[in-house]
Write an enzyme that holds these catalytic residues in place. Sequence first.
Site, short mmCIF file in Angstrom:
data_model
loop_
_atom_site.label_atom_id
_atom_site.label_comp_id
_atom_site.label_asym_id
_atom_site.label_seq_id
_atom_site.Cartn_x
_atom_site.Cartn_y
_atom_site.Cartn_z
N ASP A 139 0.87 -1.19 0.00
CA ASP A 139 0.00 0.00 0.00
C ASP A 139 0.90 1.23 0.00
O ASP A 139 1.92 1.25 0.69
CB ASP A 139 -0.90 0.00 1.25
CG ASP A 139 -2.09 0.95 1.10
OD1 ASP A 139 -3.23 0.50 1.33
OD2 ASP A 139 -1.87 2.15 0.77
N ASP A 140 0.51 2.24 -0.81
CA ASP A 140 1.34 3.44 -0.89
C ASP A 140 1.22 4.32 0.36
O ASP A 140 2.08 5.14 0.61
CB ASP A 140 1.00 4.26 -2.15
CG ASP A 140 -0.46 4.69 -2.16
OD1 ASP A 140 -1.32 3.83 -1.89
OD2 ASP A 140 -0.73 5.87 -2.44
N ILE A 192 11.82 -69.01 -4.66
CA ILE A 192 11.48 -69.98 -5.70
C ILE A 192 12.72 -70.81 -6.04
O ILE A 192 13.80 -70.25 -6.27
CB ILE A 192 10.94 -69.27 -6.96
CG1 ILE A 192 9.68 -68.46 -6.59
CG2 ILE A 192 10.64 -70.27 -8.07
CD1 ILE A 192 9.09 -67.66 -7.73
N ASN A 252 14.50 -68.45 -16.14
CA ASN A 252 14.94 -67.32 -16.95
C ASN A 252 15.90 -67.76 -18.06
O ASN A 252 15.78 -67.33 -19.21
CB ASN A 252 15.65 -66.28 -16.07
CG ASN A 252 14.64 -65.35 -15.39
OD1 ASN A 252 13.54 -65.14 -15.90
ND2 ASN A 252 15.01 -64.82 -14.23
N GLU A 286 13.24 -63.28 -7.04
CA GLU A 286 12.31 -64.37 -6.77
C GLU A 286 12.10 -64.56 -5.27
O GLU A 286 11.69 -65.62 -4.82
CB GLU A 286 12.80 -65.67 -7.42
CG GLU A 286 14.07 -66.27 -6.83
CD GLU A 286 15.36 -65.77 -7.47
OE1 GLU A 286 15.38 -64.61 -7.96
OE2 GLU A 286 16.36 -66.51 -7.46
#
Length: 453
Positions: free
Chosen positions: A9-10, A327, A334, A369
């Site tokens: 604000d001025d 596993i 694979n 796994e």
Amino acid sequence: MSARILVVDDVDVNVRLLEAKLTIEYYDVLTCNSGAAALELAAEHQPDLILLDVMMPGMDGFETCRLLKARAETRHIPVVLVTALDGREDRIRGLEAGADDFLTKPIDDVVLFARVKSLTRLKQVMDELREREESSRRMGVEGEGAARLRSEGGRVLIVDDNAAQAEKIAAELGREHRVAIETDPEAAMAAAKGPLDLIIVNVAAESFDGLRVVALAKSGDARRAPILAIVEPSERPRMVKALELGATDILPRPVDPEELSARVRTQIRRKRYTDFLRQKLDSSLEMAVTDALTGLHNRRYMTGQLQALVGRAAHGGAPVAVLVLDIDHFKSVNDGFGHDAGDEVLAEFAVRLATNVRAVDLPCRMGGEEFVVVMPGASLDDAQMVAERIRRDIASAPFRVMGGKEQLTITISIGVAATTGDGDTPEGLLKRADEGVYEAKASGRNKVITKAA
Ligand SMILES: [Mg+2]
């Protein structure tokens, strides 16, 4: 942390007055007397809100606002324009310049704090979402782009018993949006179950309590839709209450069509931006706790859960057991059939694992796994029984892979451990179960080995 507010604000007396009011409420206040200084301070200090005087010599509030909204580093900061009383022209110009809200001089304390609270809260939510978006962009997850979000075509529900007013609003908004009117709050709540971008509530309605409708909307299915409350300007406490209850914006009666359109556009754009970011956030949160291949929990999630459960068991809570499953000869799957077949085996394994554990158990993929099941409340005997059931189910029927071309016989080795009520740690528990797996492998595989402490 308290919000940081920039006051521009001025007139020095005005600045001091607002600074004093905000400081008493524990806001962190920055001040300056010109638009040019505001642009610099905003970029440097990133305030959560800017209160900007309209009438200033040189660069006025509109121009300052336009520049703040044009620059990437300040665009996201909410701007509240402080205008003279009855400044309808000013409000329209301000909205066009990108202002988020208005306060009229002399500033009413209650309205000031309701507004500041609601805008800074919204800003904090947006900041958090923007940060998440930034980090996912750095990780290379690029989405549709928020820039494509539109502000037209919104689904708007008007809840108002004043037919003339509701139809006037619907006619104005109908040019850009899909609008529905409900005169009865019960019917409105039923309608609010569908997807909505904005709810407009007449808080000054005569046949129902508009404030109650605001509260209901905030707690129901439509709670993410912004609410624009239409208020009687003389009913200040109801206006404040509407904001407190979660209204995202207020519009005084009689409704000004241009101001209405501009505010609705702002609300809808903001809603869509938040939806867009939230959607990305939800999927990245899910990614953070889920293994992408199997859909089981991941290591990170398991670690946190196990830590908490073992901690509780150590302080007299229910026991907890863990299974570590590996596993057998997975490498040969694979090597012999390729990694795609390997992935198919892992996915089928996860399904059989998840269907053989108890409802309260947490099956997780640790990586490769190796899998872990965390079993809250289970004794060593309970856990051994479940482990044996899993082992049998895996070995009993071959795994079909490569579109059924190959059928593979898969077996697993499982180690079982449980808390003893004496000096248990998550690491100790997993280590004992791991030793069980090692022994199962060493003695011929396809076995369950239970390790008492
Ligand atoms: Mg001034």
